[in-house]
Enzyme design. Structure first.
Site, PDB file in Angstrom:
ATOM      1  N   GLY A   1       0.787  -1.229   0.000  1.00 15.03           N
ATOM      2  CA  GLY A   1       0.000   0.000   0.000  1.00 15.03           C
ATOM      3  C   GLY A   1       0.813   1.269   0.000  1.00 15.03           C
ATOM      4  O   GLY A   1       0.256   2.362  -0.084  1.00 15.03           O
TER       5      GLY A   1
ATOM      6  N   PRO B   1       4.964  -4.821  -0.146  1.00 17.32           N
ATOM      7  CA  PRO B   1       4.613  -3.778  -1.109  1.00 17.32           C
ATOM      8  C   PRO B   1       4.804  -4.233  -2.548  1.00 17.32           C
ATOM      9  O   PRO B   1       5.619  -5.123  -2.835  1.00 17.32           O
ATOM     10  CB  PRO B   1       5.596  -2.654  -0.785  1.00 17.32           C
ATOM     11  CG  PRO B   1       6.754  -3.326  -0.156  1.00 17.32           C
ATOM     12  CD  PRO B   1       6.245  -4.563   0.516  1.00 17.32           C
TER      13      PRO B   1
ATOM     14  N   CYS C   1     -11.924   1.904 -28.474  1.00 21.38           N
ATOM     15  CA  CYS C   1     -13.278   2.413 -28.670  1.00 21.38           C
ATOM     16  C   CYS C   1     -14.040   2.448 -27.349  1.00 21.38           C
ATOM     17  O   CYS C   1     -14.982   1.678 -27.110  1.00 21.38           O
ATOM     18  CB  CYS C   1     -14.004   1.565 -29.706  1.00 21.38           C
ATOM     19  SG  CYS C   1     -13.191   1.731 -31.299  1.00 21.38           S
TER      20      CYS C   1
HETATM   21  N1  LLP Z   1      -0.711  -7.342  -0.585  1.00 17.83           N
HETATM   22  C1  LLP Z   1      -1.945  -7.633  -0.988  1.00 17.83           C
HETATM   23  C2  LLP Z   1      -2.713  -8.669  -0.300  1.00 17.83           C
HETATM   24  C3  LLP Z   1      -2.512  -6.935  -2.055  1.00 17.83           C
HETATM   25  O1  LLP Z   1      -3.742  -7.218  -2.441  1.00 17.83           O
HETATM   26  C4  LLP Z   1      -1.759  -5.941  -2.704  1.00 17.83           C
HETATM   27  C5  LLP Z   1      -2.310  -5.190  -3.829  1.00 17.83           C
HETATM   28  C6  LLP Z   1      -0.449  -5.681  -2.244  1.00 17.83           C
HETATM   29  C7  LLP Z   1       0.040  -6.400  -1.174  1.00 17.83           C
HETATM   30  C8  LLP Z   1       0.438  -4.658  -2.881  1.00 17.83           C
HETATM   31  O2  LLP Z   1      -0.106  -3.375  -2.782  1.00 17.83           O
HETATM   32  P1  LLP Z   1       0.756  -2.107  -3.241  1.00 17.83           P
HETATM   33  O3  LLP Z   1       1.952  -1.979  -2.349  1.00 17.83           O
HETATM   34  O4  LLP Z   1       1.134  -2.273  -4.650  1.00 17.83           O
HETATM   35  O5  LLP Z   1      -0.157  -0.957  -3.047  1.00 17.83           O
HETATM   36  N2  LLP Z   1      -4.309  -1.922  -9.605  1.00 17.83           N
HETATM   37  C9  LLP Z   1      -4.251  -0.949  -8.542  1.00 17.83           C
HETATM   38  C10 LLP Z   1      -3.628  -1.507  -7.303  1.00 17.83           C
HETATM   39  C11 LLP Z   1      -4.299  -2.730  -6.801  1.00 17.83           C
HETATM   40  C12 LLP Z   1      -3.593  -3.346  -5.637  1.00 17.83           C
HETATM   41  C13 LLP Z   1      -4.102  -4.712  -5.383  1.00 17.83           C
HETATM   42  N3  LLP Z   1      -3.503  -5.321  -4.255  1.00 17.83           N
HETATM   43  C14 LLP Z   1      -3.527   0.292  -9.038  1.00 17.83           C
HETATM   44  O6  LLP Z   1      -3.060   0.303 -10.175  1.00 17.83           O
HETATM   45  O7  LLP Z   1      -3.440   1.299  -8.356  1.00 17.83           O
END
Ligand code: LLP
Length: 874
Positions: A714, A751, A820
């Site tokens: 996150g 992350p 499209c």
């Molecule tokens: N752990 C779990 C259980 C997750 O579901 C996710 C991301 C992460 C870690 C990693 O999160 P990060 O550090 O990348 O925020 N497509 C969206 C983001 C979706 C994230 C889904 N889960 C975007 O492009 O902003």
């Protein structure tokens, strides 16, 4: 009306009125600024200047205490005298010569027989002394600096309006309005004062009986506005200790933008609903006489400030978000008198009886709800109980307190409602007691519990103002951010791709669309996280970008891999055949049974997030060691669609069912070795992970067998120049603190974005440049099929023309793709070189996370190719 023609006014250069508040007149260097600014204005316009001043800061409060009958009047008077004498010493002026008479006059007033009964005319006279003192010492100081300043008594020029029928005795003397239409000869008489620059008092005026009247709190702004209107001034400048009016209170929203230009009505609304920079009463005289106003910063006189005039952009858009605390809601239910003539009158009669002025009103068949603003009312418990008791006779009464009124201000709110889904989704999590839309179409107010309002303003500001969701032309309306002005911005480091331009242009020539990943950047981010001592285990969420070279680079840096599907698990082991399965997490959502079984077979650490799978597939889990994902009941993230916590999210075991899960696990011999939570992606709230850690530790203690707390991913990245880079140090410090509180548990993170987003760019070729109805669009050969984030989340990605990187960005384009779908837009109103043309190589930045990973062949367009850059720039 005016006896001086506009032509004469122009010939004389016209007047400029400058107002300085208490803090601006309490220090010597500030008086130097006043003198310099007044002279500068006179010189640059060839006109004349009136300076209106408040009392030294704190003095009016002291005088108010005296007029309220404070017991220690003599001591207060001594302190006031000492204060002024000391200041005159700082100004190197002879105190007796300059203020001797005035101080004696104030002492005489306090000794006046009227002081015993404190009649209102006496109070006004005492209250007005602060400005008489400050303007007198100011005039002496400015003259001593060789400036041509004349002193004038504001009471000779500002006349209080005759008393209004509903006006209380108090406001007829202590909160007066003044005449602001000049009668014959007023302007000539005023202009006949010999000095080129004049200084006078704010706050005081001549009462009809010839005595003194005062204008009430914020009166100096209003005095300046009256004089501006009477003189038909070129401009009224309100000099304060802030850089202008902001799109939100900067103390609560450091990202608040300076409002460069506002219409009078908008400014009125903003000052009424929150901002204290300018007194709301001061706007009308200037508006009615068409005099422009400006709010400026005495400490930073060269900043542009806020200009309020008729030229403000008329497009609809939210310009400011304000919050008022301490609002009281009074709701009367089950009104049996519905449709009976006069029932509302009965309700409101009671408010009047209790001396309460009502702010907003909502009614339905069975309910009347009104809000009371604390700044307009004395809302003591006694008053409210007495009111409630009387209202009980009409219906069931509920007093809801404390509430906060959140107001969106801007022109054309009605036409904007459909653009406010973000607002409604934010409020969807709170209990909205009342919504009110003003009939002037300038304000939309939501009343919620005060506790729910905390942290809401930055989110609303980000959703409505930061992301340009509103059709207000940015540069015309919004100036810099508060934290930029305060130098509190940590600049984004120069992106790697600027140093790789040649290689990238070569790659673009070889074919587009194309993702390019920069491994040194991936390693740099990995090392930043490795340096955080509070974290024991680091995993990379491979869904962000599963490119094998990236997986290898991160595993080499000591990261494990977090996978969410059997496909990802297989992919990880294919890219790294010797990967130790102990370094692999499997954290799926609603996966089929076989995936869990295969994950166990591969030796990965499996995380589950519901009781039902233990019930339905006991044999799959019997005797296993598991991690448990818990929904901590709250979520966060850069967009509602990536918020993975709380009731609306499909992820995680409800906290209410943890005991049930533990019980079921015990019967199956399942060991809960770790707890996991991931509550959203792109989270800007600093305390998010610290809080999660604390909450998970609470559950871990209850469960007993847990050794590891996984606080998910996150972590955000700065996608635009306006975003502040994530404060990793503060994050690390927060985790270190919370670990000390819970030393029994090891900490894990997983992350994705943070490690890879900035390492990737999407290269595309411009296909066509097209004008339509005033909008210029540049089309790319990559669209939402290649990078879905803008279409799906309104996500911002910087876009540059790599072929023309050295040219100034003087054109404005919408950047679109070839798919499209109407949402196939990478960015609206983007600044790019005006010469941007077909075949230019375009670069979409920060596309390394959730770019190729979410790409598709929609419209039968091929997936982008991928390249990896490693080592030095070529
Ligand atoms: N752990 C779990 C259980 C997750 O579901 C996710 C991301 C992460 C870690 C990693 O999160 P990060 O550090 O990348 O925020 N497509 C969206 C983001 C979706 C994230 C889904 N889960 C975007 O492009 O902003």
């Amino acid at each position: 009306m005016s006896a001086v023609s506009p032509a004469q006014d122009a010939a004389s250069g016209g007047w400029i009125v400058l107002k300085f508040g208490g803090t601006s007149v309490s220090r010597r260097h500030r008086w130097d600024t006043i003198g310099r600014l007044a002279k500068k204005r006179a010189d640059e316009t060839g006109g004349r200047v009136v300076v209106v001043v408040s009392a030294l800061s704190g003095v009016t409060n002291e005088l108010t205490a005296i007029t309220d009958g404070a017991a220690d009047t003599a001591q207060r008077m001594d302190a006031l005298e000492r204060r002024h004498r000391e200041f005159l010493a700082e100004l190197e002026l002879d105190a007796d010569a300059v203020l001797g008479e005035r101080l004696a006059a104030l002492r005489a007033l306090l000794a006046d027989p009227r002081a015993a009964s404190r009649p209102l005319d006496w109070q006004a006279e005492v209250l007005g002394q602060g400005e008489l003192l400050s303007s007198t010492l100011g005039a002496a100081y400015l003259r001593a600096q060789g400036l041509d300043f004349g002193w004038m008594d504001a009471r000779d020029w500002l006349d209080a309006l005759p008393p209004q029928p509903n006006q209380s005795e108090w406001s007829r003397r202590l909160s007066v309005n003044c005449r602001w239409e000049a009668d014959d000869g007023w302007r000539e008489r005023f202009a006949a004062q010999p000095a080129r620059m004049l200084i006078t008092q704010g706050f005081i005026a001549r009462h009809q009986d010839g005595g003194t009247a005062v204008l009430g709190r914020g009166g100096s702004d209003t005095s300046a506005a009256y004089l501006g209107a009477l003189l038909g001034a070129r401009r009224v400048e309100i000099w304060t200790d802030v850089p202008g009016m902001f799109s939100a209170n900067p103390r609560e929203v450091p990202d608040a933008r300076l409002l460069s230009r506002l219409g009078y009505a908008e400014a009125q609304e903003i000052t009424t609903t929150g901002a204290k920079v300018l007194h709301p009463r001061s706007i009308k005289p200037c508006r009615d006489s068409g005099v422009p106003m400006a709010v400026l910063d005495t400490e930073n006189p060269d900043l542009f400030g806020t200009v309020i005039d008729r030229s403000a952009a008329t497009v609809p858009g939210v310009k400011a978000i304000s919050r008022r605390n301490g609002v009281v809601l009074v709701s009367v239910e089950d009104i049996g008198m519905w449709q009976q003539v006069g029932y509302l009158a009965d309700v409101f009669e009671l408010f009047r009886t209790h001396g309460l002025s009502v702010d907003m009103i909502g009614t339905s068949q069975t309910n009347v709800t009104v809000s009371l603003d604390p700044s307009e009312n004395l809302l003591s418990q006694d008053v409210l109980s007495a009111l409630a008791q009387d209202l009980q006779k009409i219906g069931r009464v509920k007093v809801i307190v404390p509430c906060a009124a959140i107001t969106l201000v801007g022109r054309g709110m009605r036409s904007l409602l459909h653009r406010l889904p973000e607002v409604f989704s934010r409020f969807g999590h709170e209990r909205v007691h009342m919504i009110s839309q003003s009939s002037n179409d300038l304000n939309l107010t939501f009343v919620i519990d005060e506790a729910d309002a905390d942290g809401l303003l930055p989110q609303l500001h980000a959703a409505l103002i930061d992301n340009g969701a509103m059709p207000v032309q940015e540069a015309e309306v919004f100036g810099p951010r508060w934290r930029e002005i305060n130098g509190a911005v940590r600049p984004r480091p120069r992106p790697w791709w600027r140093g790789e331009r040649r290689r990238l242009l070569d790659l673009a020539r070889a074919g587009t669309p194309r993702y390019v990943y920069h491994l040194p950047t991936v390693r740099e981010r990995a090392r930043q996280l490795k340096a955080v001592a509070a974290v024991d285990h680091r995993y990379y969420a491979i869904k962000a970008n599963p490119h094998p070279a990236i997986l290898r680079a991160l595993v080499d840096e000591g990261f494990g891999l977090e996978c969410v599907s059997l496909g990802e698990l297989r992919h990880a082991f294919a890219a790294l055949p010797h990967l130790d399965p102990k370094r692999v997490l499997f954290t799926p959502s609603f996966a089929p049974r076989e995936e869990y079984e295969q994950a166990f077979a591969l030796g990965a650490t499996v995380t589950v997030d519901n009781v039902e799978l233990l019930q339905r597939w006991p044999e799959t889990f019997r005797g296993r060691s598991l991690w448990l994902r818990i929904d901590l009941g709250h979520g966060d993230g850069h967009h509602e669609k990536v918020n993975t916590g709380g009731k609306a999210a499909k992820f995680g075991l409800s906290a209410a069912r943890v005991d049930e899960f533990v019980e079921r696990a015990r019967t199956l011999g399942v060991a809960i070795a770790g707890l996991h939570a991931h509550l959203g992606s792109g989270v800007e709230t600093a305390g998010h992970w610290r809080l999660m850690c604390d909450e998970l530790a609470g559950f871990a203690r209850r469960i007993g067998s847990v050794g590891i707390l996984d606080i998910g991913g996150g972590l955000p990245i700065p996608y635009s120049a306006d975003d502040e880079p994530f404060d990793l140090e503060a994050w690390a410090a927060g985790l270190a603190e919370v670990r000390q509180v819970h030393p029994a548990f090891e900490l894990a993170i997983e992350p994705g974005r943070f490690l890879v987003a900035e390492a990737g760019v999407l290269l595309a070729r411009a296909t066509q440049v097209v004008e339509k109805d005033g909008v210029l669009r540049v089309g790319l050969d990559a669209g939402m099929n290649a990078l879905l984030r803008p279409a799906l989340y309104d996500a911002w990605h910087d876009i540059v023309n790599l072929s023309r990187l050295d040219e100034a960005d003087e054109g404005m384009f919408d950047v679109v793709g070839p798919i499209c779908e109407s949402s196939d837009i990478f960015g609206r109103r983007r600044r790019l070189p005006a010469a941007t043309a077909p075949d230019d190589a375009m670069l979409v930045a920060d596309a390394g996370a959730y770019g190729q990973a979410m790409a598709s062949t929609y419209n039968q367009r091929a997936l982008p190719v991928e390249d990896v850059l490693d080592g030095a720039a070529g």
